[in-house]
Motif scaffolding. Structure first.
Motif, PDB file in Angstrom:
ATOM      1  N   ALA A   1      56.549  62.217  47.686  1.00 34.67           N
ATOM      2  CA  ALA A   1      56.571  60.924  48.382  1.00 34.67           C
ATOM      3  C   ALA A   1      55.209  60.245  48.282  1.00 34.67           C
ATOM      4  CB  ALA A   1      56.957  61.134  49.843  1.00 34.67           C
ATOM      5  N   LEU A   2      54.131  61.017  48.498  1.00 34.71           N
ATOM      6  CA  LEU A   2      52.788  60.439  48.434  1.00 34.71           C
ATOM      7  C   LEU A   2      52.419  60.034  47.020  1.00 34.71           C
ATOM      8  CD1 LEU A   2      50.777  62.671  50.948  1.00 34.71           C
ATOM      9  CD2 LEU A   2      51.392  60.266  51.198  1.00 34.71           C
ATOM     10  N   ARG A   3      52.844  60.832  46.021  1.00 34.31           N
ATOM     11  CA  ARG A   3      52.533  60.494  44.628  1.00 34.31           C
ATOM     12  C   ARG A   3      53.183  59.175  44.227  1.00 34.31           C
ATOM     13  NH1 ARG A   3      51.091  64.738  41.110  1.00 34.31           N
ATOM     14  NH2 ARG A   3      51.272  63.178  39.478  1.00 34.31           N
ATOM     15  N   ILE A   4      54.447  58.967  44.674  1.00 33.08           N
ATOM     16  CA  ILE A   4      55.146  57.715  44.350  1.00 33.08           C
ATOM     17  C   ILE A   4      54.535  56.557  45.134  1.00 33.08           C
ATOM     18  CG2 ILE A   4      57.371  56.513  44.556  1.00 33.08           C
ATOM     19  CD1 ILE A   4      58.644  59.335  43.969  1.00 33.08           C
ATOM     20  N   LEU A   5      54.234  56.799  46.433  1.00 30.57           N
ATOM     21  CA  LEU A   5      53.598  55.778  47.265  1.00 30.57           C
ATOM     22  C   LEU A   5      52.259  55.352  46.670  1.00 30.57           C
ATOM     23  CD1 LEU A   5      53.765  54.233  50.043  1.00 30.57           C
ATOM     24  CD2 LEU A   5      52.369  56.086  50.976  1.00 30.57           C
ATOM     25  N   LEU A   6      51.527  56.338  46.129  1.00 27.29           N
ATOM     26  CA  LEU A   6      50.222  56.055  45.523  1.00 27.29           C
ATOM     27  C   LEU A   6      50.361  55.124  44.325  1.00 27.29           C
ATOM     28  CD1 LEU A   6      47.177  56.573  45.205  1.00 27.29           C
ATOM     29  CD2 LEU A   6      47.735  58.632  43.926  1.00 27.29           C
ATOM     30  N   ILE A   7      51.363  55.403  43.467  1.00 30.46           N
ATOM     31  CA  ILE A   7      51.578  54.563  42.282  1.00 30.46           C
ATOM     32  C   ILE A   7      51.967  53.145  42.694  1.00 30.46           C
ATOM     33  CG2 ILE A   7      53.071  54.217  40.264  1.00 30.46           C
ATOM     34  CD1 ILE A   7      53.184  57.350  40.101  1.00 30.46           C
ATOM     35  N   LEU A   8      52.922  53.051  43.648  1.00 29.26           N
ATOM     36  CA  LEU A   8      53.368  51.727  44.099  1.00 29.26           C
ATOM     37  C   LEU A   8      52.237  50.980  44.799  1.00 29.26           C
ATOM     38  CD1 LEU A   8      56.957  52.553  45.438  1.00 29.26           C
ATOM     39  CD2 LEU A   8      56.322  51.445  43.289  1.00 29.26           C
ATOM     40  N   GLY A   9      51.514  51.676  45.682  1.00 27.75           N
ATOM     41  CA  GLY A   9      50.415  51.050  46.413  1.00 27.75           C
ATOM     42  C   GLY A   9      49.326  50.561  45.477  1.00 27.75           C
ATOM     43  N   SER A  10      48.977  51.381  44.474  1.00 24.67           N
ATOM     44  CA  SER A  10      47.938  50.991  43.520  1.00 24.67           C
ATOM     45  C   SER A  10      48.359  49.748  42.748  1.00 24.67           C
ATOM     46  CB  SER A  10      47.658  52.134  42.542  1.00 24.67           C
ATOM     47  OG  SER A  10      47.305  53.303  43.240  1.00 24.67           O
ATOM     48  N   LEU A  11      49.648  49.705  42.352  1.00 22.29           N
ATOM     49  CA  LEU A  11      50.155  48.543  41.615  1.00 22.29           C
ATOM     50  C   LEU A  11      50.093  47.291  42.477  1.00 22.29           C
ATOM     51  CD1 LEU A  11      53.224  49.900  39.594  1.00 22.29           C
ATOM     52  CD2 LEU A  11      51.181  48.777  38.681  1.00 22.29           C
ATOM     53  N   VAL A  12      50.508  47.414  43.742  1.00 22.28           N
ATOM     54  CA  VAL A  12      50.487  46.250  44.649  1.00 22.28           C
ATOM     55  C   VAL A  12      49.049  45.775  44.844  1.00 22.28           C
ATOM     56  CG1 VAL A  12      50.900  45.495  47.022  1.00 22.28           C
ATOM     57  CG2 VAL A  12      52.640  46.832  45.823  1.00 22.28           C
ATOM     58  N   GLY A  13      48.127  46.728  45.109  1.00 24.39           N
ATOM     59  CA  GLY A  13      46.726  46.369  45.322  1.00 24.39           C
ATOM     60  C   GLY A  13      46.128  45.693  44.104  1.00 24.39           C
ATOM     61  N   LEU A  14      46.401  46.263  42.912  1.00 25.78           N
ATOM     62  CA  LEU A  14      45.838  45.717  41.680  1.00 25.78           C
ATOM     63  C   LEU A  14      46.437  44.361  41.337  1.00 25.78           C
ATOM     64  CD1 LEU A  14      44.196  45.834  39.099  1.00 25.78           C
ATOM     65  CD2 LEU A  14      45.986  47.224  38.067  1.00 25.78           C
ATOM     66  N   LEU A  15      47.785  44.270  41.381  1.00 25.17           N
ATOM     67  CA  LEU A  15      48.427  43.017  40.979  1.00 25.17           C
ATOM     68  C   LEU A  15      48.079  41.881  41.939  1.00 25.17           C
ATOM     69  CD1 LEU A  15      51.891  44.357  39.751  1.00 25.17           C
ATOM     70  CD2 LEU A  15      49.953  43.558  38.386  1.00 25.17           C
ATOM     71  N   SER A  16      47.952  42.185  43.236  1.00 28.31           N
ATOM     72  CA  SER A  16      47.587  41.114  44.169  1.00 28.31           C
ATOM     73  C   SER A  16      46.153  40.654  43.912  1.00 28.31           C
ATOM     74  CB  SER A  16      47.785  41.551  45.625  1.00 28.31           C
ATOM     75  OG  SER A  16      47.100  42.746  45.880  1.00 28.31           O
ATOM     76  N   ALA A  17      45.261  41.588  43.564  1.00 26.97           N
ATOM     77  CA  ALA A  17      43.878  41.200  43.252  1.00 26.97           C
ATOM     78  C   ALA A  17      43.846  40.323  41.996  1.00 26.97           C
ATOM     79  CB  ALA A  17      43.005  42.436  43.066  1.00 26.97           C
ATOM     80  N   ILE A  18      44.585  40.721  40.946  1.00 26.09           N
ATOM     81  CA  ILE A  18      44.610  39.939  39.705  1.00 26.09           C
ATOM     82  C   ILE A  18      45.222  38.564  39.947  1.00 26.09           C
ATOM     83  CG2 ILE A  18      45.615  39.799  37.377  1.00 26.09           C
ATOM     84  CD1 ILE A  18      45.344  42.820  37.191  1.00 26.09           C
ATOM     85  N   TYR A  19      46.316  38.531  40.751  1.00 27.10           N
ATOM     86  CA  TYR A  19      46.946  37.256  41.079  1.00 27.10           C
ATOM     87  C   TYR A  19      45.950  36.339  41.778  1.00 27.10           C
ATOM     88  CZ  TYR A  19      49.759  33.881  43.648  1.00 27.10           C
ATOM     89  OH  TYR A  19      50.255  32.721  44.186  1.00 27.10           O
ATOM     90  N   ALA A  20      45.219  36.907  42.750  1.00 30.97           N
ATOM     91  CA  ALA A  20      44.261  36.112  43.516  1.00 30.97           C
ATOM     92  C   ALA A  20      43.140  35.587  42.620  1.00 30.97           C
ATOM     93  CB  ALA A  20      43.692  36.948  44.658  1.00 30.97           C
ATOM     94  N   ILE A  21      42.619  36.444  41.739  1.00 30.36           N
ATOM     95  CA  ILE A  21      41.539  36.021  40.835  1.00 30.36           C
ATOM     96  C   ILE A  21      42.048  34.908  39.907  1.00 30.36           C
ATOM     97  CG2 ILE A  21      40.007  36.752  38.956  1.00 30.36           C
ATOM     98  CD1 ILE A  21      40.203  39.634  40.292  1.00 30.36           C
ATOM     99  N   ALA A  22      43.256  35.099  39.361  1.00 25.23           N
ATOM    100  CA  ALA A  22      43.831  34.091  38.455  1.00 25.23           C
ATOM    101  C   ALA A  22      44.034  32.767  39.185  1.00 25.23           C
ATOM    102  CB  ALA A  22      45.162  34.599  37.891  1.00 25.23           C
ATOM    103  N   ARG A  23      44.541  32.863  40.422  1.00 29.47           N
ATOM    104  CA  ARG A  23      44.789  31.656  41.217  1.00 29.47           C
ATOM    105  C   ARG A  23      43.479  30.910  41.495  1.00 29.47           C
ATOM    106  NH1 ARG A  23      49.143  30.727  45.886  1.00 29.47           N
ATOM    107  NH2 ARG A  23      48.134  29.048  47.027  1.00 29.47           N
ATOM    108  N   ILE A  24      42.421  31.672  41.835  1.00 26.88           N
ATOM    109  CA  ILE A  24      41.116  31.050  42.073  1.00 26.88           C
ATOM    110  C   ILE A  24      40.601  30.397  40.788  1.00 26.88           C
ATOM    111  CG2 ILE A  24      38.681  31.529  42.579  1.00 26.88           C
ATOM    112  CD1 ILE A  24      39.719  33.734  44.515  1.00 26.88           C
ATOM    113  N   ALA A  25      40.722  31.122  39.662  1.00 30.08           N
ATOM    114  CA  ALA A  25      40.202  30.633  38.388  1.00 30.08           C
ATOM    115  C   ALA A  25      40.921  29.364  37.937  1.00 30.08           C
ATOM    116  CB  ALA A  25      40.324  31.714  37.327  1.00 30.08           C
ATOM    117  N   MET A  26      42.215  29.260  38.255  1.00 25.85           N
ATOM    118  CA  MET A  26      43.005  28.125  37.783  1.00 25.85           C
ATOM    119  C   MET A  26      42.921  26.930  38.729  1.00 25.85           C
ATOM    120  SD  MET A  26      45.018  29.622  35.192  1.00 25.85           S
ATOM    121  CE  MET A  26      45.204  31.319  34.692  1.00 25.85           C
ATOM    122  N   THR A  27      42.591  27.174  40.002  1.00 18.58           N
ATOM    123  CA  THR A  27      42.673  26.072  40.964  1.00 18.58           C
ATOM    124  C   THR A  27      41.317  25.597  41.489  1.00 18.58           C
ATOM    125  OG1 THR A  27      42.996  27.622  42.786  1.00 18.58           O
ATOM    126  CG2 THR A  27      44.977  26.725  41.754  1.00 18.58           C
ATOM    127  N   ALA A  28      40.296  26.455  41.419  1.00 16.66           N
ATOM    128  CA  ALA A  28      39.009  26.070  42.016  1.00 16.66           C
ATOM    129  C   ALA A  28      38.306  25.011  41.178  1.00 16.66           C
ATOM    130  CB  ALA A  28      38.105  27.281  42.165  1.00 16.66           C
TER     131      ALA A  28
END
Lengths: 133, 128
Positions: B101-128
């Motif tokens: 359960a923790l191994r799967i949670l870790l993979i999903l959590g890491s993906l969410v953390g990473l993709l949200s960071a990339i989304y935020a950086i891209a959004r800042i880069a495109m809109t600022a």
């Protein structure tokens, strides 16, 4: 994962059969700071997402990072990050085959501790004087 | 034959390799080197602009080299954190159900953390 016998496992050896020393303490700290920083990574995502969304989200993030509690959290995270960074470089040197003699291990250990304190202080000097904080 | 008369080597034979080899070790080091190079820059950049308002933060992050550096940093950070936490789970969580359960949670959590960071950086880069 399967246990065939009742031998004590690593975390439970500490204190009872194994005396903590600077080498093992620093190894333990590397893992502990690593776990803390992994959670802090999610804080980074939350922060940059809030800044990206702007408006109330950005105000909330700025309020958190400029609050006393936020500053204390950021200080502890920066301390952990500097430690993990310098001790990580120490680990990379070991991986490359350098610094295995016991006096070298102790010298690099104390160097890491000194660099951690100095770099964290410089970082917060920059934050307090350069930034609008 | 009783299992306790078999050697550990014999018990491991015939199951094949885990197929990942030294991948975990290698990528932990590669991401460590990337982070060791980027962390000083990111940390001192954030320290020097940390107290600024959101608009100037966005303007700084939106600069092309900063947006790219932040993206590479986010990828290396979550990849490195995922590999590290995986070892911690492997070392301390021995209950099989909790471990999986923790191994799967870790993979999903890491993906969410990473993709949200990339989304935020891209959004800042495109809109600022």
């Amino acid at each position: 994962m399967a246990h065939h016998d009742k031998r004590p496992l690593s975390p439970f050896m500490l204190g009872q059969t194994y005396r903590l020393q600077i080498t093992s303490t620093m190894s333990l700290l590397h893992r502990a700071t690593g776990v803390l920083l992994a959670f802090a990574a999610f804080g980074f995502s939350w922060w940059i997402m809030s800044i990206a969304l702007g408006g109330g989200y950005a105000e909330c993030a700025t309020a958190v990072t400029s609050s006393v509690l936020g500053k204390i959290a950021l200080f502890l995270i920066s301390l952990a990050l500097m430690y993990h960074l310098f001790n990580g470089i120490r680990h990379l040197a070991w991986d490359a085959g350098f610094g295995f003699r016991i006096p070298q291990v102790y010298a690099s250990g104390y160097t890491v501790l000194a660099l951690t304190v100095v770099s964290t202080l410089i970082l917060w000097f920059v934050a307090m004087s350069g930034g609008a904080a | 034959m009783n299992a306790k008369f078999r050697s550990p080597l014999h018990q491991a034979k015939g199951w094949g390799s885990a197929k990942s080899g030294t991948g975990h070790f290698w990528w932990q080091r590669v991401t460590a080197v990337i982070l060791a190079l980027l962390v000083p820059y990111i940390v001192f950049l954030l320290a020097s602009i940390g107290g600024a308002d959101a608009d100037s933060l966005r303007a700084t992050i939106a600069k092309p080299w900063n947006a790219i550096i932040f993206t590479v940093f986010a990828i290396a950070l979550f990849w490195h954190a995922k590999l590290g936490l995986q070892v911690v789970i492997e070392d301390y969580i021995h209950d099989r159900a909790m471990h999986l359960a923790l191994r799967i949670l870790l993979i999903l959590g890491s993906l969410v953390g990473l993709l949200s960071a990339i989304y935020a950086i891209a959004r800042i880069a495109m809109t600022a």
